[in-house]
Design a protein around this motif. Structure first.
Motif, short mmCIF file in Angstrom:
data_model
loop_
_atom_site.label_atom_id
_atom_site.label_comp_id
_atom_site.label_asym_id
_atom_site.label_seq_id
_atom_site.Cartn_x
_atom_site.Cartn_y
_atom_site.Cartn_z
N SER A 58 0.84 -1.19 0.00
CA SER A 58 0.00 0.00 0.00
C SER A 58 0.88 1.24 0.00
CB SER A 58 -0.86 0.04 1.26
OG SER A 58 -1.60 -1.14 1.36
N GLU A 80 -12.10 7.73 -1.69
CA GLU A 80 -11.80 7.00 -2.92
C GLU A 80 -11.50 8.04 -3.99
OE1 GLU A 80 -14.27 3.86 -4.12
OE2 GLU A 80 -14.50 3.06 -2.09
N ARG A 88 -5.98 5.32 -12.24
CA ARG A 88 -6.04 4.24 -11.26
C ARG A 88 -6.99 4.65 -10.15
NH1 ARG A 88 -4.34 0.08 -13.70
NH2 ARG A 88 -3.97 -1.01 -11.73
N VAL A 105 -8.11 3.67 -2.98
CA VAL A 105 -8.93 3.76 -1.77
C VAL A 105 -8.00 4.16 -0.64
CG1 VAL A 105 -10.28 2.45 -0.13
CG2 VAL A 105 -10.58 2.05 -2.56
N ALA A 107 -4.63 2.06 -1.26
CA ALA A 107 -4.50 0.80 -2.01
C ALA A 107 -5.07 1.01 -3.40
CB ALA A 107 -5.23 -0.31 -1.29
N ASP A 108 -4.33 0.49 -4.40
CA ASP A 108 -4.78 0.60 -5.79
C ASP A 108 -5.75 -0.56 -6.06
OD1 ASP A 108 -5.14 0.57 -8.48
OD2 ASP A 108 -3.03 0.79 -9.01
N VAL A 109 -7.02 -0.24 -6.20
CA VAL A 109 -8.04 -1.31 -6.35
C VAL A 109 -8.63 -1.33 -7.76
CG1 VAL A 109 -8.62 -1.30 -3.90
CG2 VAL A 109 -9.86 0.19 -5.45
N THR A 110 -7.92 -0.69 -8.70
CA THR A 110 -8.47 -0.60 -10.07
C THR A 110 -8.82 -1.97 -10.64
OG1 THR A 110 -6.89 1.18 -10.29
CG2 THR A 110 -8.08 0.55 -12.28
N GLU A 156 -9.13 -4.95 -9.14
CA GLU A 156 -10.16 -5.67 -8.39
C GLU A 156 -11.54 -5.13 -8.72
OE1 GLU A 156 -7.41 -4.65 -7.29
OE2 GLU A 156 -6.49 -6.00 -5.82
N ARG A 157 -11.64 -3.79 -8.78
CA ARG A 157 -12.94 -3.18 -9.07
C ARG A 157 -13.43 -3.60 -10.46
NH1 ARG A 157 -14.16 1.22 -5.55
NH2 ARG A 157 -13.90 0.11 -3.59
N ARG A 173 -14.55 -7.08 -10.36
CA ARG A 173 -15.81 -7.21 -9.63
C ARG A 173 -16.98 -6.68 -10.45
NH1 ARG A 173 -15.79 -4.73 -3.83
NH2 ARG A 173 -17.03 -3.11 -4.78
#
Ligand code: ADP
Length: 825
Positions: free
Chosen positions: A315, A378, A389, A392, A413-416, A418-419, A422
């Protein structure tokens, strides 16, 4: 004797030596007692005994033995020093009691004797005081009761001489186990020389000035720089030097006695006070500086650890101070900013955050001092080389001792990816509007309920996810039945039994009960959800509403059953009709044969000569009778073919003969017509395995058709030859130049009762059975028949039969009489 000594034996040896030391020191102390004093100036034996116990910490039993040893050796030393027996024993008891008390307090409640903190030092001082009090009390009582001396003087002198000794020597017992602070350095030698030299000089015989404080700075130097071990050793040295030299009359304390009128006990007390002061000062400083060193080392390693942790964290971590300046950031954060860490520290966070506020779920803002920065944010960041990117952020405050917020720690955290994944999965699940997708945990509690499930079952996802279990949508009776089949208890297990047992999936029909109570038949495929290690974490059921399909299948089955029944009835009816036609034909044949017989008799003049006209009429009766007979024969033959009873009697025969005989039998008809007739039969025999009568009927049928359907002026040709294209076959070809057959009817002409429209329109006689009989006979011989024809051009029928020995004909048949068709046109 073994050269290896056990630790236990070594301890006893050391204890014996120490007790000997106690004796020697005791004797020495008695000897060096100031003239006129009832007690010794210093009692290092007490310090030695305590130091030994603290250094070896041998456990209760050996400690007790050692204490008794102290009693004995102390008593012996006193006796040896010239004190009366009883006094010596009582002093021995007092010494032993002191050692026991000090050691007991230092190791009370299982504690290890240490000097690692100020608390430890306080404990040492308290134990020393307690020990001093005990020895003071006992020695005072002894002096008062046995020697008639002053209780207070003796008590205070004993207490201080022992207390000072314990305080100066006991730390050495604790310090032997401590590691050296650092390698020996020139500074150590200088410091040693300073301490020892100054002490020697201060307590030198010719030095009368009150400079007792002078050794203290040297000890303090050692305490701050060299650690506890050195301090303990130097205290011992200072103690021995100062006491010995004072005893010999040197130094400021002895000088004071000579100058003034102070008592010898006061000199002793001053010496003890000096030693106690030096010990407490040096020990306190040594402990404090040791503690500081340890704390610094711990801090340094913690800083190093947190640095490593920060830089290896996946992170991004950024620390921002109240002014909004970046105070620290880790490697991941620096990568996100695209700049090295040292260029970012000290800059304003707002200047370097590449936040696109239009896309930020929460644009941030707020003040750190007020605590108004949102704790969760976010943001979409435009990062060079990576594009947009999605990050969060979790924010936390650091506060100072007064509770004021000093920094904000932002962890991102880079959640690009995962998002995106999802969103895709969610989109897929939601898109499946006609398919119910239901996820559960291992106990069957619903964890996923897609749009399709809502449609099929009538429940809303929010009503069931996390709260209801799978049994909600199932028919309980059906579950019980299935549980019986599987031999397990009814419940969720029934649905996942196979999957839990290792099957990848299981598909079967179930009845789902909707929220409104309606029942739907679904085809449910159950599978397990597994984690990376392959362990089951839940189940996924994909159900399709097949109610309509199943209903349609049932309806179709019913319709098929009905149809089958109708077919059976029609077949039975057809059989009855065929049987009827067959028996009627049979019944007609005998009288017809008789009619034909009588006609022949009339023709032959059996009833007298007939006129021309009569002969003509009788001939017509005969022709029509024969036609009728042929029709009856066709009907009978057809009935047998229908019933699967076409009986052939094959034998080796020459097809040329059969063909020639058929040609002759139709000649009576053809001779009355204006037709060109051509016959081309192989001069060599055409041996085949066949029933000559049936084969003649087959060729006759083809020839009479050719004659029937060809107008006058046309041509009829009969050819019989070995087949050029197939050496194992012979061919019979009947062709004409008649009305022909349209392409659409080519296959239908072989069907029973088929008659072309043209044949009907032109009222050409026929039953529609001829060609079906031709095909049955050809195929009954293992051959085939085909037609090639075009309207108004003509027709060619080709029969191909296997030659003798190449293919067996159909099963045997009964003999039959075949007569040719006759046209009465
Ligand atoms: P039938 O001759 O008694 O009508 P067939 O089974 O022998 O019955 O023939 C069926 C039909 O095939 C005939 O009605 C006729 O339409 C057609 N057909 C048969 N042979 C010929 C031919 N040589 N030329 C033209 N049409 C023919």
């Amino acid at each position: 004797m073994s050269r290896v000594t056990s630790p236990r034996l070594r301890w006893w040896t050391a204890a014996a030596l120490t007790l000997a030391g106690v004796f020697v020191l005791g004797v020495t102390s008695v000897h060096f007692a100031l003239p006129g004093s009832t007690v010794a100036l210093w009692w290092p034996a007490a310090g030695l005994a305590v130091a030994f116990l603290l250094a070896t910490d041998p456990g209760p039993r050996r400690s007790a033995a050692f204490v008794i040893g102290v009693l004995v050796s102390s008593a012996a030393a006193n006796a040896f020093g010239g004190r009366p027996g009883l006094v010596s024993v009582l002093y021995g008891v007092a010494n032993a009691a002191e050692v026991a008390v000090v050691h007991g307090l230092m190791t009370a409640r299982g504690r290890l004797p240490r000097l690692a903190s100020m608390d430890d030092l306080w404990r040492l001082i308290a134990a020393t005081l307690a020990g001093a009090a005990v020895i003071g009390l006992l020695a005072g009582l002894t002096a008062h009761l046995v020697l008639d001396g002053s209780f207070l003087d003796s008590a205070s002198a004993a207490a201080s001489s022992h207390g000072a000794a314990v305080l100066v020597i006991a730390p050495l017992g604790i310090a032997v186990g401590i590691r050296r602070v650092r390698r020996p350095a020139p500074e150590d030698l200088v410091q040693w020389v300073a301490v020892v030299g100054v002490t020697l000089w201060v307590f030198h015989q010719d030095q009368p000035l009150p400079l007792a404080f002078l050794p203290i700075p040297g000890l303090v130097w050692g305490a701050l720089r060299l650690g506890l071990r050195t301090v303990a050793m130097q205290l011992l040295v200072v103690g021995i030097v100062s006491v010995t030299m004072t005893g010999l009359g040197g130094g400021p304390f002895a000088a004071a006695r000579e100058v003034g009128t102070i008592r010898p006990e006061t000199v002793g007390a001053l010496t003890q006070a000096f030693l106690a002061t030096a010990a407490v000062t040096a020990l306190a400083l040594a402990v404090a500086s040791t503690q500081r060193r340890a704390a610094l080392a711990e801090l340094r390693s913690e800083v190093e650890l947190s640095g490593v942790v920060l830089d290896t964290a996946a992170s991004a971590i950024i620390v921002v101070d109240v002014a909004g300046t970046i105070a620290r950031l880790n490697a991941t954060a620096a990568r996100l900013f695209g700049a090295p860490e040292d260029q970012l520290v000290g800059r304003r966070a707002a200047d370097v955050f590449p936040v696109d506020v239009r896309h930020a779920a929460s644009p941030g803002g707020g003040s750190i001092a007020d605590g108004t920065v949102p704790l969760h944010e976010e943001q979409d960041w435009h990062i060079e080389g990576l594009g947009v990117r999605h990050l969060v952020w979790t924010n936390a405050y650091l506060t100072d001792d007064d509770g004021r917020r000093t920094h904000l720690v932002r962890t991102g955290a880079d959640v690009t990816d995962e998002r995106a994944a999802r969103t895709f999965v969610e989109a897929v699940l939601e898109a499946a509007t006609a398919t119910a997708i239901i996820g559960t945990d291992l106990d069957g509690v619903i964890t996923l309920f897609n749009r399709g499930a809502e449609t099929v079952l009538g429940w809303r996802a929010a009503e069931v996810v996390g709260t209801r279990d799978w049994s909600l949508v199932h028919d309980a009776a059906e579950i019980e039945r299935r549980a019986d089949e599987l031999g397990i208890e009814p419940g969720f297990e029934v649905l996942v039994h196979r999957v839990r047992g290792g099957a990848a999936t299981e598909t079967r029909d179930w009845t789902f009960v909707r929220q409104d109570g309606a029942r739907r038949t679904v085809s449910l495929t159950m599978s397990g959800i597994r984690d990376e290690s392959g362990a089951l974490t839940g189940y996924l059921g994909v159900a399709e509403d097949v109610t309509r399909r199943r209903q349609a299948e049932v309806a179709l089955q019913v319709a098929l059953d009905r149809e089958r029944q109708a077919v059976e009835e029609l077949t039975a009816l057809d059989r009855t009709k065929s049987d009827f036609v067959s028996s009627v034909s049979h019944e007609l044949r005998t009288p017809l044969a008789s009619v034909l017989g009588y006609a022949e008799m009339l023709e032959d003049g059996a009833a007298g000569p007939l006129t021309e006209r009569q002969l003509e009429l009788v001939a017509r009766v005969d022709r029509n009778g024969r036609r009728l007979l042929s029709l009856i024969e066709d009907l009978l033959l057809h009935s047998r073919i229908e019933a699967g009873r076409l009986e052939l009697h094959p034998r080796r025969c020459d097809l040329s003969d059969v063909v020639a005989s058929a040609w002759t039998s139709v000649e009576t008809v053809t001779s009355q017509r204006e037709l060109v007739r051509e016959v081309d039969v192989s001069p060599r025999p055409l041996w085949i395995e066949g029933d000559p009568a049936a084969l003649e009927r087959m060729v006759t049928n083809l020839l009479s058709n050719a004659v029937k359907f060809t107008p006058d002026g046309g041509r009829v040709t009969l050819v019989a030859h070995p087949d050029d294209r197939c050496p194992d076959a012979v061919r019979v070809v009947v062709s004409d130049t008649g009305m022909g057959i349209p392409q659409a009817d080519h296959e239908r002409v072989f069907a029973r009762f088929f008659r072309s429209n043209a044949a009907n329109e032109r009222a050409i006689q026929g039953s529609g059975l001829g060609l079906s009989i031709v095909r049955a006979i050809a195929e009954g011989h293992g051959g085939s028949v085909s037609v090639d024809s075009a309207p108004d051009v003509g027709s060619t029928f080709t029969v191909s039969l296997p030659v003798s020995g190449s293919a067996g004909p159909a099963p045997a048949s009964a003999p039959g009489t075949y007569r040719d068709h006759q046209d009465d046109s």
